[in-house]
Design an enzyme around this catalytic site. Structure first.
Site, PDB file in Angstrom:
ATOM      1  N   GLY A  21      12.465   6.753 -13.270  1.00 11.61           N
ATOM      2  CA  GLY A  21      12.885   5.146 -13.281  1.00 11.61           C
ATOM      3  C   GLY A  21      14.373   5.099 -13.637  1.00 11.61           C
TER       4      GLY A  21
ATOM      5  N   THR B 244       8.533  -2.926  -7.081  1.00  8.17           N
ATOM      6  CA  THR B 244       7.347  -2.484  -6.413  1.00  8.17           C
ATOM      7  C   THR B 244       7.800  -1.647  -5.345  1.00  8.17           C
ATOM      8  OG1 THR B 244       6.617  -4.694  -6.916  1.00  8.17           O
ATOM      9  CG2 THR B 244       5.398  -3.394  -5.506  1.00  8.17           C
TER      10      THR B 244
ATOM     11  N   GLY C 132       0.659  -1.163   0.004  1.00  7.41           N
ATOM     12  CA  GLY C 132       0.044  -0.010   0.081  1.00  7.41           C
ATOM     13  C   GLY C 132       0.835   1.313  -0.023  1.00  7.41           C
TER      14      GLY C 132
ATOM     15  N   GLY D 145       9.085   3.664  -6.144  1.00 14.03           N
ATOM     16  CA  GLY D 145       9.004   5.146  -5.997  1.00 14.03           C
ATOM     17  C   GLY D 145       8.585   5.669  -4.613  1.00 14.03           C
ATOM     18  N   ASP D 146       7.656   4.679  -3.736  1.00 17.28           N
ATOM     19  CA  ASP D 146       7.269   5.017  -2.434  1.00 17.28           C
ATOM     20  C   ASP D 146       8.483   5.202  -1.735  1.00 17.28           C
ATOM     21  OD1 ASP D 146       4.602   4.703  -3.296  1.00 17.28           O
ATOM     22  OD2 ASP D 146       4.824   2.474  -2.612  1.00 17.28           O
TER      23      ASP D 146
ATOM     24  N   ASP E 270      12.915  -6.427  -7.718  1.00 18.14           N
ATOM     25  CA  ASP E 270      11.492  -6.098  -7.972  1.00 18.14           C
ATOM     26  C   ASP E 270      11.446  -4.477  -7.651  1.00 18.14           C
ATOM     27  OD1 ASP E 270       8.695  -5.882  -7.167  1.00 18.14           O
ATOM     28  OD2 ASP E 270       8.925  -7.016  -5.573  1.00 18.14           O
TER      29      ASP E 270
HETATM   30  O1  RIB Z   1       3.514   1.547  -4.807  1.00 19.97           O
HETATM   31  C1  RIB Z   1       3.470  -0.275  -4.611  1.00 19.97           C
HETATM   32  C2  RIB Z   1       2.139  -0.479  -4.033  1.00 19.97           C
HETATM   33  O2  RIB Z   1       1.098  -0.022  -4.911  1.00 19.97           O
HETATM   34  C3  RIB Z   1       2.025  -1.545  -3.591  1.00 19.97           C
HETATM   35  O3  RIB Z   1       2.650  -2.050  -2.232  1.00 19.97           O
HETATM   36  C4  RIB Z   1       0.414  -1.929  -3.926  1.00 19.97           C
HETATM   37  O4  RIB Z   1      -0.211  -2.295  -2.557  1.00 19.97           O
HETATM   38  C5  RIB Z   1      -0.066  -0.550  -4.485  1.00 19.97           C
HETATM   39  O5  RIB Z   1      -0.720   0.046  -3.661  1.00 19.97           O
END
Ligand code: RIB
Length: 312
Positions: A226, A253, A41, A256-257, A251
């Site tokens: 990126g 995922t 999230g 960016g967060d 990975d």
């Molecule tokens: O930015 C990555 C996130 O996007 C994932 O952890 C997923 O839950 C989505 O919200």
């Protein structure tokens, strides 16, 4: 827990990963290489990243009243982030189906669940308002309803706290009212293209799109590019480009967060603008080397070691 330096309001999800060779075509069934369930999230990822980087952080959001909630709360709390501001909403916790492809690229399908269960008229808890008033920054993303972000921006303005908005999440256009209350907007290239309706393929195009969005009130735009790194563009002043560090990618995922959160930590710590960018790029370079979103957030020592090895 000390007073939070950063308050994060946003989403928390169960991330269901399937590692695949290629996306299925319509009507096709494919067999994945592996499956895993992890916490994620965008809100929780950013809160967990900031906490792991040593910044006192409190997270405010919603989980469901289902069996998944306890695990995602425990995982976020394990980063050192305060989870006292998490509320329970009726229904399921948010879920993301993440299709992880070769090279670490992903495609994500979201079921927002509790992240979208907010009353029509948003009223924040006393805990949220108290944390906000003692903080030096509010970090938002776009995985909760925009009206909630708008109310949070108004609360931050009343408290004199700057807002950092990560444009990741919903494809809904951002209102002028929201953007006018944002000090730092952090989109990636495709989000910037979507927000402005302009191409963002070259650096010149990115800059033109940034200048367009800055006419709507945002001071600093932090564009994640990126593999090309990141560009920080102040409304009045010259852009700074930060190249990405070349690392093996497992990975992407949550990278960016991780970048946005590390930049916010750098702001809260008073790092010089160029150092903030470098710190954020190093944190993201570490993040992409581990599977998952929340589990891949590096701690401060890892970032300092990494920067030390690159000569900084
Ligand atoms: O930015 C990555 C996130 O996007 C994932 O952890 C997923 O839950 C989505 O919200």
């Amino acid at each position: 827990m000390p007073a939070p330096a950063l308050v994060v309001l946003g989403s928390i999800n169960v991330d269901r990963f399937l590692t695949i060779a290629a996306l299925p075509r319509p009507g096709e069934t494919i067999t994945g290489r592996s499956a895993a369930v992890r916490t994620g999230g965008k809100g929780a990822n950013q809160a967990g990243a900031a906490a792991r980087l040593g910044c006192p952080t409190s997270f405010h959001g919603r989980v469901g009243d289902d069996a998944s909630a306890a695990q995602v709360i425990a995982d976020l709390a394990a980063t050192g982030c305060s989870v006292a501001g998490l509320l329970t909403a009726p229904g399921p916790t948010g879920e993301a189906l993440i299709l992880l492809q070769p090279g670490g690229e992903n495609s994500i399908i979201l079921a927002p669940g509790a992240n979208h269960v907010w009353p029509e008229h948003v009223e924040f808890s006393q805990e949220f308002l108290r944390d906000l008033g003692r903080s030096s920054g509010l970090l938002l993303q776009c995985e909760i309803p925009q009206r909630v972000n708008l109310a949070a921006v108004a609360a931050a303005r009343a408290a004199g706290v700057p807002v950092i908005l990560d444009a990741g999440g919903s494809a809904e256009p951002l209102s002028d009212e929201l953007l006018a209350g944002v000090a730092v907007l952090s989109p990636n290239e495709s989000e910037l293209a979507r927000l402005t309706g302009l191409p963002t393929t070259t650096d010149a195009e990115v800059l033109e799109a940034v200048r367009t969005i800055q006419t709507r009130g945002v001071d600093l735009v932090l564009v994640k590019l990126g593999a090309r790194g990141a560009l920080a563009v102040p409304r009045h002043g010259r852009p700074t480009h930060q190249p990405a560090f070349a690392v093996p990618v497992v990975d992407t995922t949550g990278a960016g967060d991780c970048f946005t959160a590390a930049f916010a930590v750098g702001m809260s710590d008073g790092l010089a603008p160029a150092s903030r960018l470098r710190f954020a790029a190093a944190a993201a370079a570490l993040c992409v080397q581990t599977a998952g979103a929340l589990p891949s957030m590096p701690d401060r020592g890892m970032v300092q070691d990494f920067l030390g090895k690159t000569g900084d």
